[in-house]
Design a protein around this motif. Structure first.
Motif, PDB file in Angstrom:
ATOM      1  N   ILE A 437       0.791  -1.183   0.032  1.00  0.00           N
ATOM      2  CA  ILE A 437      -0.052   0.048   0.042  1.00  0.00           C
ATOM      3  C   ILE A 437       1.164   1.241   0.091  1.00  0.00           C
ATOM      4  O   ILE A 437       1.749   1.297   0.469  1.00  0.00           O
ATOM      5  CB  ILE A 437      -0.877   0.055   1.160  1.00  0.00           C
ATOM      6  N   SER A 438       0.516   2.109  -0.659  1.00  0.00           N
ATOM      7  CA  SER A 438       1.100   3.573  -0.974  1.00  0.00           C
ATOM      8  C   SER A 438       1.465   4.051   0.663  1.00  0.00           C
ATOM      9  O   SER A 438       0.570   4.376   1.342  1.00  0.00           O
ATOM     10  CB  SER A 438       0.445   4.459  -1.782  1.00  0.00           C
ATOM     11  N   PRO A 439       2.626   4.448   0.763  1.00  0.00           N
ATOM     12  CA  PRO A 439       3.028   5.113   2.174  1.00  0.00           C
ATOM     13  C   PRO A 439       2.893   6.290   2.315  1.00  0.00           C
ATOM     14  O   PRO A 439       3.055   7.117   1.009  1.00  0.00           O
ATOM     15  CB  PRO A 439       4.257   4.526   2.550  1.00  0.00           C
ATOM     16  N   LEU A 440       3.065   7.013   3.364  1.00  0.00           N
ATOM     17  CA  LEU A 440       3.001   8.489   3.644  1.00  0.00           C
ATOM     18  C   LEU A 440       4.360   8.865   4.277  1.00  0.00           C
ATOM     19  O   LEU A 440       4.541   8.298   5.528  1.00  0.00           O
ATOM     20  CB  LEU A 440       1.848   9.082   4.339  1.00  0.00           C
ATOM     21  N   THR A 441       5.203   9.295   3.438  1.00  0.00           N
ATOM     22  CA  THR A 441       6.532   9.591   4.047  1.00  0.00           C
ATOM     23  C   THR A 441       6.787  11.235   4.621  1.00  0.00           C
ATOM     24  O   THR A 441       6.251  12.013   4.109  1.00  0.00           O
ATOM     25  CB  THR A 441       7.765   9.634   3.168  1.00  0.00           C
ATOM     26  N   LEU A 442       7.268  11.341   6.057  1.00  0.00           N
ATOM     27  CA  LEU A 442       7.239  12.474   6.473  1.00  0.00           C
ATOM     28  C   LEU A 442       8.781  12.764   6.918  1.00  0.00           C
ATOM     29  O   LEU A 442       9.664  11.793   7.053  1.00  0.00           O
ATOM     30  CB  LEU A 442       6.838  12.480   7.915  1.00  0.00           C
ATOM     31  N   PRO A 443       8.963  13.970   6.959  1.00  0.00           N
ATOM     32  CA  PRO A 443      10.489  14.440   6.944  1.00  0.00           C
ATOM     33  C   PRO A 443      10.827  13.961   8.516  1.00  0.00           C
ATOM     34  O   PRO A 443      10.078  13.926   9.477  1.00  0.00           O
ATOM     35  CB  PRO A 443      10.743  15.842   6.709  1.00  0.00           C
ATOM     36  N   PHE A 444      12.330  13.991   8.803  1.00  0.00           N
ATOM     37  CA  PHE A 444      12.931  13.355  10.097  1.00  0.00           C
ATOM     38  C   PHE A 444      12.207  12.246  10.592  1.00  0.00           C
ATOM     39  O   PHE A 444      11.865  12.413  11.988  1.00  0.00           O
ATOM     40  CB  PHE A 444      12.797  14.569  11.008  1.00  0.00           C
ATOM     41  N   SER A 445      11.988  11.212   9.929  1.00  0.00           N
ATOM     42  CA  SER A 445      11.139  10.113  10.342  1.00  0.00           C
ATOM     43  C   SER A 445      11.850   8.906   9.675  1.00  0.00           C
ATOM     44  O   SER A 445      12.131   8.989   8.391  1.00  0.00           O
ATOM     45  CB  SER A 445       9.671  10.000   9.841  1.00  0.00           C
ATOM     46  N   VAL A 446      12.001   7.654  10.459  1.00  0.00           N
ATOM     47  CA  VAL A 446      12.793   6.554  10.216  1.00  0.00           C
ATOM     48  C   VAL A 446      11.753   5.502   9.228  1.00  0.00           C
ATOM     49  O   VAL A 446      12.030   5.208   8.376  1.00  0.00           O
ATOM     50  CB  VAL A 446      13.253   5.897  11.065  1.00  0.00           C
ATOM     51  N   ASN A 447      10.356   5.820   9.811  1.00  0.00           N
ATOM     52  CA  ASN A 447       9.694   4.636   9.319  1.00  0.00           C
ATOM     53  C   ASN A 447       8.305   5.639   8.717  1.00  0.00           C
ATOM     54  O   ASN A 447       8.061   6.703   8.917  1.00  0.00           O
ATOM     55  CB  ASN A 447       8.897   3.795  10.373  1.00  0.00           C
ATOM     56  N   ASP A 448       7.699   4.727   7.654  1.00  0.00           N
ATOM     57  CA  ASP A 448       6.604   5.487   6.789  1.00  0.00           C
ATOM     58  C   ASP A 448       5.267   5.267   7.438  1.00  0.00           C
ATOM     59  O   ASP A 448       5.317   4.108   8.026  1.00  0.00           O
ATOM     60  CB  ASP A 448       6.557   4.795   5.459  1.00  0.00           C
ATOM     61  N   LEU A 449       4.421   6.033   7.196  1.00  0.00           N
ATOM     62  CA  LEU A 449       3.102   5.957   8.130  1.00  0.00           C
ATOM     63  C   LEU A 449       2.110   5.504   6.782  1.00  0.00           C
ATOM     64  O   LEU A 449       2.409   5.674   5.652  1.00  0.00           O
ATOM     65  CB  LEU A 449       2.492   7.535   8.332  1.00  0.00           C
ATOM     66  N   TYR A 450       0.884   4.991   7.171  1.00  0.00           N
ATOM     67  CA  TYR A 450      -0.107   4.640   6.138  1.00  0.00           C
ATOM     68  C   TYR A 450      -1.215   5.367   6.772  1.00  0.00           C
ATOM     69  O   TYR A 450      -1.696   5.292   7.910  1.00  0.00           O
ATOM     70  CB  TYR A 450      -0.204   2.978   6.173  1.00  0.00           C
ATOM     71  N   VAL A 451      -2.250   5.474   5.778  1.00  0.00           N
ATOM     72  CA  VAL A 451      -3.627   6.274   6.102  1.00  0.00           C
ATOM     73  C   VAL A 451      -4.635   5.444   5.425  1.00  0.00           C
ATOM     74  O   VAL A 451      -4.768   5.023   4.343  1.00  0.00           O
ATOM     75  CB  VAL A 451      -3.702   7.632   5.648  1.00  0.00           C
ATOM     76  N   LEU A 452      -5.649   5.234   6.255  1.00  0.00           N
ATOM     77  CA  LEU A 452      -6.866   4.392   5.894  1.00  0.00           C
ATOM     78  C   LEU A 452      -8.166   5.471   6.078  1.00  0.00           C
ATOM     79  O   LEU A 452      -8.217   5.981   7.336  1.00  0.00           O
ATOM     80  CB  LEU A 452      -7.045   3.040   6.556  1.00  0.00           C
ATOM     81  N   GLN A 453      -8.913   5.360   5.153  1.00  0.00           N
ATOM     82  CA  GLN A 453     -10.310   6.200   5.504  1.00  0.00           C
ATOM     83  C   GLN A 453     -11.552   5.074   6.021  1.00  0.00           C
ATOM     84  O   GLN A 453     -11.819   4.063   5.321  1.00  0.00           O
ATOM     85  CB  GLN A 453     -10.849   6.823   4.193  1.00  0.00           C
ATOM     86  N   ILE A 454     -11.990   5.145   7.303  1.00  0.00           N
ATOM     87  CA  ILE A 454     -13.143   4.324   7.685  1.00  0.00           C
ATOM     88  C   ILE A 454     -14.248   5.067   8.216  1.00  0.00           C
ATOM     89  O   ILE A 454     -14.171   6.221   8.576  1.00  0.00           O
ATOM     90  CB  ILE A 454     -12.432   3.474   8.879  1.00  0.00           C
ATOM     91  N   LYS A 455     -15.228   4.573   8.252  1.00  0.00           N
ATOM     92  CA  LYS A 455     -16.585   5.112   9.083  1.00  0.00           C
ATOM     93  C   LYS A 455     -16.236   5.023  10.545  1.00  0.00           C
ATOM     94  O   LYS A 455     -15.841   4.063  11.184  1.00  0.00           O
ATOM     95  CB  LYS A 455     -17.787   4.280   8.518  1.00  0.00           C
ATOM     96  N   ALA A 456     -16.419   6.165  11.108  1.00  0.00           N
ATOM     97  CA  ALA A 456     -16.243   6.432  12.671  1.00  0.00           C
ATOM     98  C   ALA A 456     -17.308   5.602  13.441  1.00  0.00           C
ATOM     99  O   ALA A 456     -18.628   5.179  13.004  1.00  0.00           O
ATOM    100  CB  ALA A 456     -16.596   7.905  13.151  1.00  0.00           C
ATOM    101  N   PRO A 457     -16.849   4.528  14.383  1.00  0.00           N
ATOM    102  CA  PRO A 457     -17.902   3.605  14.982  1.00  0.00           C
ATOM    103  C   PRO A 457     -18.944   4.293  15.659  1.00  0.00           C
ATOM    104  O   PRO A 457     -20.100   3.727  15.682  1.00  0.00           O
ATOM    105  CB  PRO A 457     -16.727   3.009  16.207  1.00  0.00           C
ATOM    106  N   HIS A 458     -18.939   5.523  16.260  1.00  0.00           N
ATOM    107  CA  HIS A 458     -19.996   6.231  16.878  1.00  0.00           C
ATOM    108  C   HIS A 458     -20.892   7.062  15.939  1.00  0.00           C
ATOM    109  O   HIS A 458     -22.021   7.181  16.261  1.00  0.00           O
ATOM    110  CB  HIS A 458     -19.683   7.090  18.006  1.00  0.00           C
TER     111      HIS A 458
END
Length: 709
Positions: A437-458
């Motif tokens: 899955i395509s990651p999200l890279t931030l500066p000054f960070s060793v590991n990439d983040l991932y973002v998912l869109q979900i429906k709020a439980p409440h």
């Protein structure tokens, strides 16, 4: 009540009371006669009087002899005799109050202790009828109460000291006209000249003699080098010393040259004297025994709490107050990336352009997010705890996707409205682990983040962004970078929509959220630290107890004035690790505690207790140490129950600890069992006889008095 008629019933009573002494039989007969219409004649029949002997005395003497009375008994025997005899003969079960009334006829009658022969018989009977016959629970293992402190100090010498020097060196500073440059080339120490006993008798310190560093003045131009040996007669050879004479040009004209001549040398520095730990786990300073008290502080980690008013707040420990938007602006995070990560109602980005760029060394640390640093040090325990929160797949399990999910090649992985459970959840987990899955890279960070869109439980109509890591980060990554911070902020925002777990505010100081600092951790300011105290040498017990002492006070912890009731209270998380009643009286009640006999501290700095694994009611002899967090969701029982010689539990239903509560469960469901009858006790409370029959207040007072004896 009806009188006893059958000889079988009479023989049953005879069997029950045959081991009572004379006074106790008299009391029992009187009680049975008065309250239950069971007369002595009913038991033994009429007896003829002998010449020159009163009939009453003869009747009593013959009846007692007929019953086969032997000397030696106690109240517990009498209580059981009365209770069981009445139940078997009359079909009635006495409660405690009724049975006690039968015993309260005359306390003076029940004064005899158990005779030696009778005590041996009772002991044999108890062994035959006893509960726990397993050989696993008969003896306590040998325990070195100073082991944790000695291991911690040794680890400090081998690893911790080098880390300290690596943090502060090389260093340069001026000494009048000299430029001093210090760097660590080698760290050496010498063993103490005197022994521990000599230091104690002569009121000296038992210490390592020196730590050597190197100091030098860097050369600049035209160096003339010469090596000299400093060995003298009858001296062991030393390392060669290097002397450099440096000529520095300061001014040059047509006919002359102005220069400075500087002698550059290199030498070893005796950096400090450090006390050495003794085999018993103490330090000797000026002839006095000192003990480094264990300190319990909040573990570095990310926490989210809910107050009684249902307000949500989070804490990052350690963390300094810095504006989040200013941090993002300082590290060149674009506004588009912020919009992708956070909803407008969560993080207002309208004024992002006006955010302040932090200046290192002025309003921000010099090394913030730029390298592995000590400003945001989580430690191994903090990283392990944060992995449980920040893993993306763990955050979204059971949730509903709000949009189609594609892999990096554009292939559809999961459709919109997919509930992430079962095979679909496994598919998502594998895609994240394999980085499909395509990651999200931030500066000054060793590991990439991932973002998912979900429906709020409440609120299923609300779409939220879930930010996390694709896999658990290694525990060796003990520092906090920008990606960690962004993920923590996202976790906090999503709590308001029902995603994630909250802890109760009153549970923030549970043992699961604490880390124990040992001698090696406190060595930096050893002699000025409140955690170092003179060892109480009133008796052997108090000396041992000091080695197992734990305090919430000190640097990074509480003070006596700001300690909360929640921190002082007894908590289920302390079971088997801390003695629940052994604490000082007065202002330090609940603030200073003692480890249990068998508690150990693991590599994460958390206390652990020993357990035997149980499977299908069979106890495994393999001893394992677990934290209370690891056994919280397991069924754990005490060893005071029926167990045969083959380590098999003989009871069908047992009382077990489960999720900080006591529940009755089938023996087949048990996961772990305590390893000792004294697993709840510290060194002090274990010496109190029949501690299980005392209330907490008496035990608290008794444990403090034991150390004063």
């Amino acid at each position: 009540m009806a009188e006893i008629k059958t000889s079988l019933e009479i023989n049953e009573i005879k069997q029950k009371i045959k081991n009572l002494n004379l006074g106790q039989v008299s009391e029992l007969i009187e009680a049975l006669k008065t309250d239950y219409n069971i007369t002595e004649e009913t038991l033994v029949g009429p007896v003829s009087a002998q010449p020159n002997e009163p009939a009453k005395e003869k009747s009593s003497s013959v009846s007692l002899k007929f019953l086969g009375i032997s000397e030696g008994a106690n109240k517990i025997q009498i209580y059981n005799v009365i209770k069981n005899a009445v139940k078997e003969l009359k079909g009635e079960d006495l409660n405690v109050i009724q049975a006690s009334k039968l015993l309260q006829k005359d306390d003076k009658i029940i004064l005899e202790n158990i005779a030696r022969e009778q005590a041996e018989k009772i002991k044999t009977d108890l062994a035959a009828k006893g509960l726990n016959h397993s050989p696993l629970f008969q003896d306590l293992p040998n325990k070195d109460f100073g082991e944790e402190q000695k291991l911690s100090f040794d680890n400090f010498l081998r690893q911790g000291l080098k880390k300290i020097f690596a943090t502060y060196f090389p260093a340069e500073f001026s000494n009048y006209n000299n430029l001093i440059h210090c760097e660590v080339k080698e760290v050496r120490y010498e063993e103490p000249k005197n022994t521990a006993n000599e230091a104690r008798v002569n009121e000296k310190s038992f210490k390592l003699r020196k730590f050597d560093l190197r100091e030098k003045i860097p050369g600049e131009k035209w160096e003339i080098k010469e090596k000299k040996k400093t060995t003298k007669k009858n001296e062991t050879p030393e390392r060669d010393k290097e002397i450099r004479i440096t000529v520095e040009k300061t001014e040059q004209r047509e006919n002359f040259l102005t220069a400075k001549v500087r002698c550059v040398g290199e030498k070893e520095i005796n950096f400090c004297y450090l006390p050495k730990i003794t085999p018993s786990g103490s330090f000797i300073v000026n002839g006095h025994n000192k003990v480094a008290v264990y300190q319990s502080v909040r573990a570095p980690a990310v926490y989210f709490f809910a107050t009684e008013e249902k307000e949500i707040y989070g804490e990052i420990i350690p963390f300094k107050v810095l504006n989040f938007l200013d941090l993002l602006k300082t590290h060149d995070v674009s506004a588009e990336t912020i919009t992708q990560l956070f909803a407008p109602e969560d993080l207002n980005t309208e004024n992002y352009a006006a955010a302040t760029i932090l200046e290192p060394g002025v309003n921000a640390p010099n090394f913030l997010f730029t390298k592995p640093n000590t400003y945001f040090t989580l430690g191994q325990l903090g990283r392990r705890k944060y992995n449980q929160k920040s893993l993306l797949s763990r955050q979204v399990v059971g949730q509903t996707l709000a949009e189609d999910l594609y892999d990096i090649s554009g292939k559809l992985l999961l459709k919109k409205n997919t509930i992430l459970e079962g095979k679909d959840y496994q598919k998502l987990s594998q895609a994240l682990t394999q980085k499909k899955i395509s990651p999200l890279t931030l500066p000054f960070s060793v590991n990439d983040l991932y973002v998912l869109q979900i429906k709020a439980p409440h609120n299923p109509e609300k779409i939220i962004s879930v930010v996390g890591f694709g896999e658990e980060l290694p525990e060796t990554k003990i520092y906090f970078d920008l990606a960690d911070l962004v993920c923590a902020v996202s976790l906090f925002f999503n709590l308001r929509y029902g995603l994630g777990n909250l802890e109760k505010e009153e549970e923030k100081d549970t043992l699961e959220n604490q880390v124990i600092r040992r001698a090696g951790d406190l060595i930096y300011n050893l002699f000025e630290n409140k955690m170092v105290q003179l060892r109480n040498e009133n008796n052997s017990l108090s000396m041992l107890a000091y080695l197992r002492k734990l305090s919430l006070l000190g640097t990074g912890g509480f003070s006596s004035s700001n300690t909360t009731f929640a921190a002082r209270n007894v908590k289920p998380s302390q079971i088997n690790c801390l003695d629940l009643v052994d604490t000082p009286e007065g202002q330090n009640v609940g603030v200073v505690r003692n480890f249990t006999i068998q508690a150990k501290i693991n590599d994460y700095g958390q206390p652990t207790a020993p357990y035997y694994p149980v499977e299908a009611g069979l106890i495994s002899p393999k001893l394992i140490y677990l934290t209370n967090e690891e056994v919280k969701n397991k069924y754990v029982i005490h060893c005071n129950l029926k167990i045969n010689e083959n380590n098999q539990i003989q009871e069908e239903k047992v009382l077990a600890r489960f999720q900080d509560d006591l529940v009755w469960v089938d023996a087949s469901k048990i996961n772990y069992i305590d390893t000792s009858f004294y697993q709840l006790n510290s060194v002090t409370s274990a010496t109190i006889p029949f501690f299980q029959h005392n209330d907490a207040t008496r035990m608290l007072m008794a444990s403090n008095m034991q150390r004063q004896a």
